[in-house]
Motif scaffolding. Structure first.
Motif, mmCIF file in Angstrom:
data_model
loop_
_atom_site.group_PDB
_atom_site.id
_atom_site.type_symbol
_atom_site.label_atom_id
_atom_site.label_comp_id
_atom_site.label_asym_id
_atom_site.label_seq_id
_atom_site.Cartn_x
_atom_site.Cartn_y
_atom_site.Cartn_z
ATOM 1 N N LEU A 157 0.858 -1.226 -0.028
ATOM 2 C CA LEU A 157 -0.054 -0.067 0.173
ATOM 3 C C LEU A 157 0.937 1.259 -0.124
ATOM 4 C CD1 LEU A 157 -2.808 -1.029 2.631
ATOM 5 C CD2 LEU A 157 -2.681 -1.033 0.160
ATOM 6 N N GLY A 158 0.533 2.290 -0.559
ATOM 7 C CA GLY A 158 1.065 3.637 -0.733
ATOM 8 C C GLY A 158 1.440 4.308 -2.020
ATOM 9 N N ASP A 159 2.169 5.152 -1.950
ATOM 10 C CA ASP A 159 2.413 5.772 -3.413
ATOM 11 C C ASP A 159 3.657 5.121 -4.167
ATOM 12 O OD1 ASP A 159 0.114 7.565 -3.029
ATOM 13 O OD2 ASP A 159 1.321 9.176 -2.461
ATOM 14 N N TRP A 160 3.611 5.186 -5.382
ATOM 15 C CA TRP A 160 4.776 4.615 -6.010
ATOM 16 C C TRP A 160 5.090 5.236 -7.281
ATOM 17 C CZ3 TRP A 160 6.823 -0.810 -4.729
ATOM 18 C CH2 TRP A 160 6.023 -1.221 -3.914
ATOM 19 N N THR A 161 6.354 4.879 -7.809
ATOM 20 C CA THR A 161 6.569 5.705 -9.123
ATOM 21 C C THR A 161 6.941 4.580 -10.153
ATOM 22 O OG1 THR A 161 7.921 7.631 -7.915
ATOM 23 C CG2 THR A 161 8.546 7.177 -10.187
ATOM 24 N N MET A 162 6.004 4.697 -11.219
ATOM 25 C CA MET A 162 6.093 3.555 -12.151
ATOM 26 C C MET A 162 7.084 4.452 -13.472
ATOM 27 S SD MET A 162 2.894 1.427 -13.935
ATOM 28 C CE MET A 162 2.157 3.013 -14.994
ATOM 29 N N THR A 163 7.824 3.672 -14.006
ATOM 30 C CA THR A 163 8.865 3.815 -14.848
ATOM 31 C C THR A 163 8.567 2.745 -16.162
ATOM 32 O OG1 THR A 163 10.364 4.575 -13.400
ATOM 33 C CG2 THR A 163 11.095 4.273 -15.563
ATOM 34 N N ALA A 164 8.414 3.353 -17.434
ATOM 35 C CA ALA A 164 8.422 2.352 -18.664
ATOM 36 C C ALA A 164 9.110 3.239 -19.779
ATOM 37 C CB ALA A 164 7.036 2.075 -18.784
ATOM 38 N N ASP A 165 9.667 2.522 -20.620
ATOM 39 C CA ASP A 165 9.974 2.847 -22.098
ATOM 40 C C ASP A 165 8.567 3.050 -23.046
ATOM 41 O OD1 ASP A 165 12.574 3.126 -21.511
ATOM 42 O OD2 ASP A 165 12.982 1.335 -22.310
ATOM 43 N N ARG A 188 9.566 7.150 -19.407
ATOM 44 C CA ARG A 188 8.621 8.212 -18.871
ATOM 45 C C ARG A 188 8.382 7.595 -17.411
ATOM 46 N NH1 ARG A 188 6.408 11.654 -22.549
ATOM 47 N NH2 ARG A 188 7.509 11.973 -24.335
ATOM 48 N N THR A 189 7.922 8.571 -16.507
ATOM 49 C CA THR A 189 7.345 8.093 -15.114
ATOM 50 C C THR A 189 6.088 8.675 -14.899
ATOM 51 O OG1 THR A 189 8.344 10.083 -14.151
ATOM 52 C CG2 THR A 189 9.650 8.154 -14.308
ATOM 53 N N CYS A 190 5.374 8.234 -13.922
ATOM 54 C CA CYS A 190 4.134 8.536 -13.400
ATOM 55 C C CYS A 190 4.035 8.131 -12.240
ATOM 56 C CB CYS A 190 2.920 8.064 -14.586
ATOM 57 S SG CYS A 190 2.389 6.550 -14.600
ATOM 58 N N LYS A 191 3.049 8.666 -11.531
ATOM 59 C CA LYS A 191 2.483 8.357 -10.167
ATOM 60 C C LYS A 191 1.530 7.245 -10.008
ATOM 61 C CE LYS A 191 0.512 10.082 -5.743
ATOM 62 N NZ LYS A 191 -0.451 11.202 -5.238
ATOM 63 N N ILE A 192 1.860 6.166 -9.342
ATOM 64 C CA ILE A 192 0.726 5.390 -8.840
ATOM 65 C C ILE A 192 0.450 5.220 -7.397
ATOM 66 C CG2 ILE A 192 0.180 2.895 -9.198
ATOM 67 C CD1 ILE A 192 0.249 4.111 -11.914
ATOM 68 N N THR A 193 -0.790 4.975 -7.340
ATOM 69 C CA THR A 193 -1.215 4.713 -5.564
ATOM 70 C C THR A 193 -1.891 3.481 -5.706
ATOM 71 O OG1 THR A 193 -1.761 7.011 -5.485
ATOM 72 C CG2 THR A 193 -2.595 5.578 -3.758
ATOM 73 N N TRP A 198 6.852 8.338 -3.947
ATOM 74 C CA TRP A 198 6.559 9.403 -5.204
ATOM 75 C C TRP A 198 7.019 10.775 -4.333
ATOM 76 C CZ3 TRP A 198 6.081 10.001 -10.289
ATOM 77 C CH2 TRP A 198 5.578 11.281 -10.578
ATOM 78 N N THR A 199 7.976 11.698 -5.094
ATOM 79 C CA THR A 199 8.370 12.640 -4.549
ATOM 80 C C THR A 199 7.723 13.980 -5.335
ATOM 81 O OG1 THR A 199 10.250 12.882 -6.251
ATOM 82 C CG2 THR A 199 10.611 12.032 -3.827
ATOM 83 N N GLU A 200 7.123 13.902 -6.455
ATOM 84 C CA GLU A 200 6.605 15.051 -6.996
ATOM 85 C C GLU A 200 5.283 15.144 -6.540
ATOM 86 O OE1 GLU A 200 7.169 15.172 -11.382
ATOM 87 O OE2 GLU A 200 9.076 14.264 -11.258
#
Length: 890
Positions: free
Chosen positions: A588-596, A613-618, A819-821
Motif C-alpha cells: 500500500l502507498g504511493d509508487w513511481t512507475m517507469t517504462a519505455d 517516462r514516469t508517472c505516479k501510482i497509488t 513518489w516525490t513529485e
C-alpha cells in the motif's frame, strides 16, 4: 487506378485529320418544253460522247465546293490529299475514294472538315460504264481561307474532335502563352457551381502546364487517351505504375467544353514557384464584385457580378459542342418496371440487334436538381450520359442480355415518389448505333402493417455474472429485417438524456447491429430468437429492437416501457477463495512507475521511440471518500442541479453504499486497486479522477451512482495469489474499464509488434508480476506471443481497431516505492442523476445453446444534431451579419 494529369481534363496529341466529303444531290436539267421551234434530234441513234469538266466554285476556312459538269458519265470517285500525294490511278480512286452517281449536267461536290489556310489537291476519276473508265483523271488544286477566330472546331467524330488554334496578335511578343483544357459539360458545370465554384482562370491554372505559344491543330480521340513519350510508348506514373491519362474516354454525342486563356510569367499563388501561372485576369475586382475580396469581414458588394468573362484582361474563350451523334439503332430494349412502396423489380429484355446497354435510375429530386443542371437542362444529352465515364462515376450500369434487377439495389426507394429510368441500347461496342429511352414511374403508398416486437428478459437457468439473456419475437411474423442495440442501461440513458442531440430509441437502434436472415427467421417463429449479451457482474443490460416489414416500415418504440425494450441485471461475481498475504498491507502507498514508451509520428508515419517516462501510482485496498460533505458541495448541487441539502445527503448515502459494494468486491477477488496510469505530457483520457472527484464535478454527468465507479480512473488491479506472486488481470468484456469519465472506454490491452491484443473469447489477459524481496519494487512483465513480448498499455477498441491515447508502453512496468513529485490537481468535478429501473420477465433458458453476442458500441454512434430553420428577409440577414462582425472585432 490510372493517374489523371489533373482534375480538369487537359492536353492532347497533334494529329492529321481527314476531310469529310459526301455525294450531293445531282443538278437535274429541265425537261424539254413544247417549243414549236425546237428542232428534233436529227440523229436519234447516235450515242453522245462522254465529257467531264471540274471547276472550283467556292472555298471557306473548313470547306470547298466544286461543280462537275458531265455528259454520258455513269459515276465518279474522288479523293483529296496534299499536293504531290494525290492518287492518279482510276481503279484505286474507285476502290478507296468517295463514289457518287453522275447525272448529265452539273454535279455538286462539297468537301468539309478541311483545315484553314491549307492547300489541297482533288483527284477525280470517272466511269462511262461498269467496265470502262473515262480517259482522263481530273485534278484541281485549291487553298482554303485563313482562320478568322483563335479557336475553330474543324470536325467531330464519335470519340472526339479536331480543332485549330490561331495565336492572337501580341501574345507571343509579351512572352505570354495560352493555356487550354477540355472537359465534359457535366464535369465543367460541377466545377463551376457550388460553394467552391472555380472561375476559368483557376481551372486553367490547374491544367498541368499545357499551353500554346504558336498556332496548332489538336485532335482528341480515344486513341490518345494516354500520354506517350517521343518513342510512342505510354508514360508510366512513378507512383501508381499505371499509364498517365491525358483525357477521359469520349462517347458518341457527349457534350464537351474547350477552354483557352492567356497567362503570363509570374509567381504561383499556391507556392509552386515561377511559371505560366498568372492569368490575365483582374482577381481583385472579381472577388470584390462577387461579395468577398481579401477582407472577409469587409463590406459586401451591393450587387454580385457573376459574369467572369468581364474580368479577363487578356485573351479568353470557351466553346461548347458535342461529339458526333450516333445513328439510330433499329432495335431497342423492352423495359418492364413493377414498383412497390420501398422496392421494385425491373426486367430488361433486349431485342435482336442490341449488343449491350447502359442504364441509370434516380428519384425526381436528383433528376431535376442535380442531373439536369449538370447538363444545362438539356434532356437530349442524357443518351450520352448513361454511356459516359461521368455517368459511370455517378451510378450508371452496363449489362448484356435479359436481366432482372431490384430497384432498391441502385437507389433509395421511397413511397409516393417519382423516379426516372434512363437506358441506352447499343448495336456495337463503340456505340455508333444507339436507341435511347427515358421512362418514368411512381411508387405507391405504404400499405403494410409494421411488425409487432416483443423482447423478454430471460432467466438463464444458472448463475452467470458475465452474460444476460433475451428472447426476441415477432407475433405478426412479417419481419424481413431488423436491428438491435444492447448495452448497459446507463449508456442508453446518457444518449436519451443528451440535450444537444435529442436521441430516441429509434435513433440508437437504427445504428446498431443487424440481425442475420437466419435470426430473422427465428424471430418470426413461435419460439422466437434467444440471444445472449456479454456483460459485467451486477450490471443492468438493456436491449432494444427494431424490425422492418417488406416496405421498410419499422415498429415504433415509445420508451423504456415499450414491448420492444427489456432489461435485466446480471448476477454478482462470487468471492474467490480467501488469500492471506502480507502483500495486502506492504504494497500500500504511493509508487513511481517507469517504462519505455513509443508514439506515432504524424509527420513521417510509423511508431517511433519516445524515451523513458514516469508517472505516479497509488496502490490501495479500497476506494476512499469523506464520510460527510462540505458546504461547497451542497452549494455546487444547489447551483447546478437545484438540489437541497437533504436530497444531496440522500444521494451521497447511495454513493457510499456503492463504494462499500465496490470495496467488498475488490477484497473478495483478492485484489489491490492501482490508481493512475499513463505517461502523456498533457494527459486527458489518463488524467486521474477518483469516484468522489466525479461526484463533485459539475462538468461530469453520470446516469446513477454506480456509473461513477464504472467511469473513474485510471484504475487497474494487482492480483495477489496464495503463493505470494502477483499479476495484473485485464478483460474488456468482463471487467470495468480502466477509465471512462472522458468519453471513450479505455482498457488495459497488450501492445506488441503486431499491434494490440484485446479479449475476444472472454478470457482474462494476465500480465505476470514480480515483487522484490524487500517489497520496494514491483515489476509487471509482458505477455509472450510466440517470441514476441506484448506489454500492458492503455487504449480503446473501436470496431476492432486499437487506439492509444498518446503513448504506448514498450517495456516492463517498474514500480518503485515512493513518489516525490506533487500530484496534479483534479481536472473535472461531477454531478450525479437518477438511478436505473429494472423489470424482468422470467422465462427459462439454458446457457449452453445460445451464442454470446457483444454489446453494441453506443459511444461509436454518429451524432445527428436536430435543428430547425427559419426563413429570414434581407434586412434580418444583414443585421445578423453586422452583429457577427461586431462580436468578431471585439
Amino acid at each position: 487506378m490510372k493517374k489523371m494529369l489533373n482534375f480538369f481534363l487537359v492536353a492532347a496529341m497533334i494529329a492529321a485529320t481527314g476531310a469529310m466529303t459526301g455525294c450531293q444531290e445531282p443538278v437535274v436539267p429541265e425537261e424539254p418544253g413544247d417549243d414549236p421551234n425546237e428542232q428534233p434530234n436529227e440523229k436519234p441513234d447516235e450515242k453522245p460522247q462522254p465529257t467531264a469538266v471540274l471547276a472550283l466554285k467556292s472555298t471557306s476556312t473548313l470547306s470547298a465546293e466544286f461543280v462537275l459538269t458531265t455528259e454520258a458519265i455513269k459515276e465518279y470517285a474522288y479523293q483529296i490529299s496534299a499536293p504531290g500525294e494525290e492518287t492518279l490511278d482510276a481503279a484505286v480512286l474507285f476502290a478507296k475514294g468517295t463514289v457518287c452517281p453522275a447525272t448529265d449536267g452539273d454535279n455538286a461536290i462539297v468537301l468539309e472538315g478541311l483545315e484553314g489556310n491549307t492547300t489541297y489537291s482533288l483527284a477525280l476519276a470517272l466511269k462511262v460504264s461498269d467496265n470502262e473508265f473515262f480517259e482522263d483523271i481530273l485534278q484541281e488544286e485549291f487553298t482554303t481561307a485563313s482562320y478568322e477566330q483563335p479557336l475553330t472546331l474543324i470536325s467531330t467524330s464519335h470519340d472526339g474532335f479536331t480543332l485549330h488554334f490561331s495565336m492572337p496578335a501580341g501574345i507571343v511578343e509579351q512572352n505570354h502563352v495560352v493555356r487550354y483544357s477540355v472537359a465534359t459539360l457535366p464535369k465543367y458545370n460541377e466545377l463551376k457551381n457550388g460553394y467552391f465554384a472555380y472561375p476559368d482562370a483557376s481551372l486553367l491554372e490547374a491544367n498541368g502546364q499545357v499551353y500554346w505559344n504558336s498556332d496548332a491543330t489538336l485532335t482528341y480521340n480515344n486513341d490518345n487517351i494516354y500520354l506517350y513519350d517521343e518513342n510512342g510508348q505510354p508514360v508510366i506514373d512513378e507512383w501508381t505504375g499505371e499509364p498517365v491519362v491525358v483525357h477521359e474516354q469520349i462517347v458518341p454525342g457527349e457534350p464537351l467544353v474547350f477552354l483557352a486563356g492567356e497567362y503570363g510569367w509570374g509567381e504561383s499563388e499556391y507556392g509552386w514557384g515561377e511559371g505560366y501561372y498568372t492569368a490575365m485576369f483582374d482577381w481583385d475586382s472579381y472577388y470584390a464584385n462577387m461579395g468577398g475580396g481579401n477582407d472577409p469581414w469587409g463590406p459586401m458588394a451591393a450587387t454580385k457580378e457573376y459574369d467572369e468573362d468581364k474580368y479577363w484582361t487578356g485573351y479568353h474563350e470557351r466553346i461548347f459542342f458535342t461529339a458526333q451523334q450516333p445513328s439510330l439503332l433499329d432495335a431497342k430494349v423492352n423495359v418492364e418496371i413493377t414498383p412497390a412502396a420501398t422496392s421494385g423489380i425491373v426486367r430488361i429484355t433486349p431485342e435482336e440487334g442490341v449488343l449491350q446497354y447502359c442504364f441509370f435510375i434516380c428519384d425526381d429530386a436528383t433528376y431535376e436538381e442535380i442531373l439536369l443542371p449538370m447538363y444545362d437542362n438539356n434532356e437530349e444529352y442524357f443518351q450520352s450520359f448513361v454511356t459516359s465515364v461521368y455517368g459511370f462515376y455517378n451510378g450508371c450500369q452496363s449489362a448484356e442480355g435479359a436481366i432482372e434487377i431490384a430497384l432498391e439495389d441502385f437507389t433509395y426507394i421511397q413511397p409516393e415518389n417519382k423516379y426516372h429510368f434512363l437506358i441506352t441500347a447499343m448495336g456495337d461496342e463503340d456505340g455508333k448505333t444507339q436507341n435511347f429511352q427515358h421512362l418514368t414511374f411512381e411508387t405507391p403508398a405504404k400499405s403494410g402493417k409494421a411488425p409487432e416486437v416483443v423482447v423478454t428478459a430471460l432467466d438463464p437457468g444458472e448463475t452467470s455474472p458475465y452474460a444476460v439473456y433475451f428472447n426476441v419475437k415477432c407475433p405478426t411474423k412479417n419481419a424481413v429485417g431488423g436491428k438491435y442495440a444492447a448495452n448497459y442501461a446507463r449508456e442508453f440513458e446518457k444518449l436519451l438524456n443528451n440535450k444537444s442531440y435529442s436521441y430516441t430509441y429509434s435513433d440508437i437502434v437504427s445504428q446498431g447491429y443487424a440481425f442475420t436472415a437466419d435470426e430473422i427467421a427465428l424471430i418470426n417463429s413461435d419460439e422466437g430468437y434467444t440471444m445472449a449479451i456479454s456483460t459485467v457482474p451486477d450490471e443492468i443490460t438493456r436491449l432494444a429492437v427494431l424490425l422492418y416489414n417488406d416496405e421498410d416500415t419499422p415498429n415504433a418504440i415509445s420508451g423504456a416501457d415499450d414491448k420492444a425494450v427489456a432489461q435485466i441485471k446480471s448476477d454478482k461475481q462470487p468471492d474467490a477463495p480467501k488469500v492471506d498475504s502480507p502483500l495486502f498491507t506492504s504494497l500500500l502507498g504511493d509508487w513511481t512507475m517507469t517504462a519505455d514508451v513509443t508514439k506515432y509520428d504524424y509527420y513521417e508515419g510509423g511508431i517511433v521511440p519516445s524515451g523513458s517516462r514516469t508517472c505516479k501510482i497509488t496502490i490501495t485496498d479500497a476506494v476512499e471518500y469523506p464520510e460527510t460533505l462540505t458546504q461547497d458541495v451542497y452549494d455546487l448541487y444547489k447551483s447546478s442541479a437545484n438540489m437541497e441539502k437533504a436530497a444531496v445527503d440522500a444521494l451521497y448515502d447511495e454513493f457510499k453504499e456503492e463504494a462499500k459494494v465496490f470495496n467488498a468486491w475488490l477484497k473478495g477477488q483478492n485484489r489491490l486497486l492501482c490508481l493512475g496510469f499513463g505517461f502523456e505530457d498533457n494527459p486527458y483520457y489518463l488524467k486521474y479522477q477518483g469516484a468522489y472527484d466525479l461526484f463533485v464535478n459539475e462538468k461530469y454527468s453520470g446516469y446513477d451512482n454506480r456509473s461513477l465507479f464504472w467511469d473513474f480512473g485510471p484504475k487497474w488491479y494487482l492480483q495477489i495469489a496464495a503463493d505470494g506472486t502477483v499479476s495484473v488481470p485485464s478483460n474488456n468484456i468482463t471487467m470495468y474499464p480502466m477509465v471512462a469519465w472522458a468519453g471513450n472506454q479505455i482498457y488495459l490491452a497488450a501492445n506488441g509488434p503486431q499491434g494490440a491484443a484485446f479479449n475476444d473469447d472472454g478470457a482474462d489477459l494476465v500480465f505476470p508480476g514480480e515483487v522484490s524481496a524487500d517489497n520496494s519494487t514491483v515489476t509487471i512483465k509482458p505477455i509472450m506471443v510466440g517470441e514476441d513480448p506484448y506489454y500492458p498499455s492503455a487504449g480503446f477498441n473501436y470496431y476492432g481497431m486499437f487506439y492509444g491515447p498518446d503513448l504506448y508502453v514498450n517495456s516492463n512496468l517498474t514500480l518503485t516505492k515512493g513518489w516525490t513529485e506533487p500530484a496534479a490537481p483534479a481536472a473535472y468535478k461531477a454531478k450525479a442523476s437518477k438511478g436505473a429501473k429494472s423489470g424482468i420477465s422470467v422465462i427459462s433458458a439454458t446457457e449452453n445453446n445460445v451464442p454470446m453476442l457483444r454489446k453494441t458500441p453506443l459511444k461509436a454512434l454518429k451524432s445527428y444534431k436536430k435543428v430547425s430553420y427559419k426563413v429570414v428577409d434581407k434586412e434580418q440577414f444583414f443585421s445578423t451579419m453586422q452583429k457577427s462582425r461586431e462580436k468578431y472585432n471585439k
